[in-house]
Design a protein around this motif. Structure first.
Motif, PDB file in Angstrom:
ATOM      1  N   ASP A 181      42.107   6.634  18.359  1.00  0.00           N
ATOM      2  CA  ASP A 181      41.201   7.684  19.023  1.00  0.00           C
ATOM      3  C   ASP A 181      41.869   8.893  18.525  1.00  0.00           C
ATOM      4  O   ASP A 181      42.073  10.005  19.779  1.00  0.00           O
ATOM      5  CB  ASP A 181      40.895   7.577  20.776  1.00  0.00           C
ATOM      6  N   CYS A 182      41.042   9.388  17.757  1.00  0.00           N
ATOM      7  CA  CYS A 182      42.086  11.377  17.594  1.00  0.00           C
ATOM      8  C   CYS A 182      40.722  11.483  16.034  1.00  0.00           C
ATOM      9  O   CYS A 182      39.737  10.723  15.795  1.00  0.00           O
ATOM     10  CB  CYS A 182      43.299  11.130  16.502  1.00  0.00           C
ATOM     11  N   GLU A 234      42.105  -1.220  14.651  1.00  0.00           N
ATOM     12  CA  GLU A 234      40.357  -0.123  14.721  1.00  0.00           C
ATOM     13  C   GLU A 234      41.741   1.460  14.575  1.00  0.00           C
ATOM     14  O   GLU A 234      42.906   1.093  14.696  1.00  0.00           O
ATOM     15  CB  GLU A 234      40.450   0.005  16.081  1.00  0.00           C
ATOM     16  N   ARG A 270      47.797  14.267  20.465  1.00  0.00           N
ATOM     17  CA  ARG A 270      47.864  14.563  21.458  1.00  0.00           C
ATOM     18  C   ARG A 270      47.825  15.205  22.736  1.00  0.00           C
ATOM     19  O   ARG A 270      47.378  16.236  23.038  1.00  0.00           O
ATOM     20  CB  ARG A 270      46.594  13.287  22.064  1.00  0.00           C
TER      21      ARG A 270
END
Length: 313
Positions: free
Chosen positions: A224-225, A221, A202
């Motif tokens: 987030d990418c 999980e 990021r």
């Protein structure tokens, strides 16, 4: 509610210019006006491949001469639990024409999707945007200047997917190198994944993260990418990547490699067995060159990933 399970075969017809074929369902059908990949129900006594050949003859008026297994996706519609066996169709006789669809359209992967898409078909579109060759950097071994020069040559030759994997570089040097790779690859419209570090991905503006198997094993999980993939070595790891909703996996080594001397490769027969029925694209890794691309795809791979082989072209 118990839903009837329906087996469906779907074909991704691929032209030499990279376009794939979509059809819009006719007005007198269920989900009228929705776009889909051509195909249909697997009848009793048929394999999915046989069903697809029959359906493409009936729907498009073509005779398939070469197809490859690709992915299996499942979707719960209100009326049925559908299992879609997706095949890449790379060769056929005849010119496709709409015998059951209102419209046929050849679409480039990077173009905006046609709307509305059948829900079960939608996730396939992202997989089609994943380039077929992944080059993995090793600037820590050959030097940063040499690696960047090799990157420029490869980008000029059409490379559009790069994984930055640099365990030998210290953190500050790795960040500077990653920023340079991102700038050059994005300048050509390609994708960059950072190995093992979602935060760095990021920070440098990369497109996502590539997870080593040790990270895949402990995550609960998906990071987030926009793009997330993982290195896998067996069926269990591949299924975990699928459960986490990853966009792709690497599987290998297929052949012996310089980085793992003395370790036997999986071979193509075992590779095909391991990737069968997965819902995500898998790239073959280990001792491969770009000239192995067709054999890899015939074995069920989306494409290939390579370190030395990708930069020696």
């Amino acid at each position: 509610m118990t839903r009837k399970r329906v087996e469906v075969a779907a074909g991704v017809l691929l032209r030499a210019d990279g376009r794939y074929l979509l059809g819009q369902r006719g007005p007198d059908t269920v989900y009228a006006g929705y776009w889909e990949f051509p195909g249909g129900k697997v009848e009793a006594g048929e394999t999915p491949a046989q069903a697809l050949c029959r359906e493409l003859d009936e729907e498009l008026g073509i005779r398939v001469t070469h197809l490859r297994p690709w992915m299996l996706r499942e979707h719960l519609y209100e009326h049925a639990h559908v299992r879609l066996h997706f095949f890449e169709v790379s060769a056929w006789e005849g010119e496709p024409h709409g015998k059951v669809h209102s419209v046929l359209d050849w679409v480039l992967p990077e173009q905006a999707t046609r709307e509305p898409m059948l829900p079960a078909n939608g996730p396939i579109l992202k997989a089609l945007r994943l380039p077929r060759l992944m080059a993995i950097t090793h600037a820590g071994e050959q030097g940063i200047d040499a690696q960047l020069a090799a990157l420029d040559r490869a980008l000029a030759d059409g490379l559009r997917l790069v994984q930055v994997r640099e365990p030998a570089l210290d953190s500050s040097l790795r960040e500077r190198f990653a920023r340079e790779v991102v700038a050059r690859v994005h300048g050509c419209g390609g994708l960059v994944l950072l190995n093992g570090d979602p935060d760095l991905a990021r920070t440098v503006g990369a497109d996502g993260v590539h997870l080593p198997a040790r990270m895949l094993a402990i995550l609960n999980e998906r990071p987030d990418c926009p793009w997330v993939g993982a290195s896998c070595h067996d069926r269990g790891e591949l299924e975990r990547a699928a459960t986490l909703g990853l966009d792709y996996a690497l599987l290998g080594p297929v052949a012996p490699t310089a980085s793992h001397p003395g370790q036997a490769g999986l071979g193509w027969t075992r590779f095909t067995e391991l990737v069968a029925g997965l819902p995500l694209p898998v790239l073959a890794l280990g001792g491969l060159q770009p000239e192995n691309m067709e054999k890899a795809r015939d074995a069920g791979a989306h494409g290939i990933a390579a370190i030395r082989g990708a930069w020696s072209v």
